[in-house]
Design a protein around this motif. Structure first.
Motif, PDB file in Angstrom:
ATOM      1  N   ASP A 284     -13.645  -3.991   4.265  1.00 27.80           N
ATOM      2  CA  ASP A 284     -12.248  -4.329   4.545  1.00 27.80           C
ATOM      3  C   ASP A 284     -11.970  -4.502   6.040  1.00 27.80           C
ATOM      4  O   ASP A 284     -11.118  -5.290   6.434  1.00 27.80           O
TER       5      ASP A 284
ATOM      6  N   ASN B 293      -1.974   6.894  15.876  1.00 27.69           N
ATOM      7  CA  ASN B 293      -3.265   6.529  15.294  1.00 27.69           C
ATOM      8  C   ASN B 293      -3.730   5.284  16.039  1.00 27.69           C
ATOM      9  O   ASN B 293      -3.669   4.176  15.528  1.00 27.69           O
TER      10      ASN B 293
ATOM     11  N   PHE C 238       1.706   4.986   1.005  1.00 31.25           N
ATOM     12  CA  PHE C 238       1.337   5.948   2.046  1.00 31.25           C
ATOM     13  C   PHE C 238       2.371   7.061   2.052  1.00 31.25           C
ATOM     14  O   PHE C 238       3.569   6.800   2.172  1.00 31.25           O
TER      15      PHE C 238
ATOM     16  N   ARG D  16     -10.472  15.068  12.332  1.00 27.28           N
ATOM     17  CA  ARG D  16      -9.872  13.740  12.315  1.00 27.28           C
ATOM     18  C   ARG D  16      -8.643  13.634  13.216  1.00 27.28           C
ATOM     19  O   ARG D  16      -8.296  12.554  13.690  1.00 27.28           O
TER      20      ARG D  16
ATOM     21  N   GLU E 251      -9.141  -6.777   9.047  1.00 27.61           N
ATOM     22  CA  GLU E 251      -8.026  -6.100   9.707  1.00 27.61           C
ATOM     23  C   GLU E 251      -7.956  -6.514  11.175  1.00 27.61           C
ATOM     24  O   GLU E 251      -8.947  -6.962  11.754  1.00 27.61           O
TER      25      GLU E 251
ATOM     26  N   ASP F   3      -9.869  16.307   7.898  1.00 29.08           N
ATOM     27  CA  ASP F   3      -9.279  15.543   6.792  1.00 29.08           C
ATOM     28  C   ASP F   3      -9.894  15.994   5.466  1.00 29.08           C
ATOM     29  O   ASP F   3     -10.720  16.923   5.430  1.00 29.08           O
TER      30      ASP F   3
ATOM     31  N   ARG G 219      -4.463   4.449   5.913  1.00 29.04           N
ATOM     32  CA  ARG G 219      -5.574   5.178   5.284  1.00 29.04           C
ATOM     33  C   ARG G 219      -5.084   6.530   4.770  1.00 29.04           C
ATOM     34  O   ARG G 219      -4.225   7.154   5.401  1.00 29.04           O
ATOM     35  N   PRO G 220      -5.705   7.017   3.673  1.00 26.51           N
ATOM     36  CA  PRO G 220      -5.335   8.348   3.180  1.00 26.51           C
ATOM     37  C   PRO G 220      -5.508   9.428   4.259  1.00 26.51           C
ATOM     38  O   PRO G 220      -4.701  10.347   4.341  1.00 26.51           O
ATOM     39  N   GLU G 221      -6.561   9.312   5.108  1.00 25.33           N
ATOM     40  CA  GLU G 221      -6.797  10.383   6.086  1.00 25.33           C
ATOM     41  C   GLU G 221      -5.675  10.462   7.119  1.00 25.33           C
ATOM     42  O   GLU G 221      -5.479  11.504   7.749  1.00 25.33           O
ATOM     43  N   THR G 222      -4.919   9.383   7.282  1.00 28.62           N
ATOM     44  CA  THR G 222      -3.829   9.404   8.258  1.00 28.62           C
ATOM     45  C   THR G 222      -2.651  10.245   7.751  1.00 28.62           C
ATOM     46  O   THR G 222      -1.774  10.644   8.527  1.00 28.62           O
TER      47      THR G 222
ATOM     48  N   ARG H 267       0.863  -1.179   0.000  1.00 27.01           N
ATOM     49  CA  ARG H 267       0.000   0.000   0.000  1.00 27.01           C
ATOM     50  C   ARG H 267       0.901   1.231   0.000  1.00 27.01           C
ATOM     51  O   ARG H 267       1.905   1.267   0.703  1.00 27.01           O
TER      52      ARG H 267
END
Ligand code: GLN
Length: 273
Positions: free
Chosen positions: A196, A181, A74, A267, A200, A261, A89-92, A72
């Protein structure tokens, strides 16, 4: 003998949305998606077709693409990802942006990433701030091994990974910035059993209860692990900004704010001690 399978036939027969079908087939044939687009009539070997079929079936059964690819992206880093860790995640990336804005590039700083998982946040900060000394912690040994592999593969050497339950293994250390996070999804949140998230590690997603237990523990202990003026930045759920802001205030943090975010959701909360 059946007729040779072409790229375009393989993609359309997969039953997947085109974007995901292309990601998986590109992985199987060892090319990128641009190559696939330009080679729709290229033949796929029987062996490649078999591997692609197996991956497409697992995807149709709900396994996340990042676990199927073992990769992935990032913050511009190509990370190895396994089912031992949360998929970044993109928001992270917002957490990283806010951390970098508080870390001068020309100074040596000490940074901590709590619950590092794949190492995504620690590695992104370390890659962007080569003078920073970044520590990533996790309670999961497979996660720590993965994070360390990611650091080696990416050639990022100003980061180290330590087994620790939040601050437990770092009793006397102070940092200029602490990011995290942590698990924050409330127990019983329907998302945990959808899409998903089902695949996890649940302990990376939820601490149980109202979802705030990990954040409470971190905020309460963080002041003793921050240098004067040091920042704490924590990602949290879409409806937790007020609660987290109060926790920061109660623990003595100043300049407490929350940032939105790209979806407009508050966020990440942060403050300085
Ligand atoms: N953002 C994740 C989700 O809701 C949760 C991540 C976390 O708990 N730290 O899918």
């Amino acid at each position: 003998m059946s007729t040779p399978l072409t790229v375009s036939r393989a993609l359309s027969a997969s039953g997947l949305v085109p974007f995901e079908a292309r990601l998986l087939l590109a992985h199987v044939v060892g090319r990128d998606r641009a190559w696939l687009a330009a080679h729709a009539d290229e033949t796929v070997t029987a062996e490649q077709a078999k591997i692609f079929d197996a991956l497409a079936r697992r995807r149709r059964d709900g396994e996340p693409v990042a676990y199927l690819l073992g990769r992935r992206e990032f913050y511009g880093l190509d990370l190895e990802i396994t089912p031992d860790v949360l998929i970044p995640r993109p928001e992270t990336e917002l957490l990283v942006d806010l951390a970098l804005a508080r870390l001068p590039a020309d100074r040596e700083t000490c940074v901590l990433d709590l619950g590092t998982g794949s190492g995504a946040v620690a590695l992104a900060i370390a890659a962007e701030r080569r003078k920073a000394r970044v520590t990533g912690t996790d309670v999961s040994s497979p996660a720590l091994a993965l994070a360390a592999r990611n650091a080696v593969r990416l050639g990022i050497d100003n980061v180290s990974f330590v087994a620790s339950d939040w601050f437990d293994a770092l009793p006397n250390e102070r940092f200029d910035l602490i990011a995290g996070n942590p698990p924050y999804v409330a127990a019983g949140d329907p998302h945990l059993t959808e899409g998903d998230l089902r695949h996890e590690p649940q302990e990376a997603l939820t601490p149980g209860g109202d979802g705030l237990a990990a954040i409470r523990a971190i905020v309460a202990s963080a002041p003793a692990h921050l240098a004067r003026g040091g920042w704490l930045l924590l990602e949290h759920g879409h409806d937790q900004a007020d609660a987290v802001g109060s926790l920061f205030g109660d623990a003595g943090f100043a300049d407490v704010r929350a940032a939105r975010d790209l979806a407009g959701i508050l966020r990440v909360s942060y403050g300085r001690i």
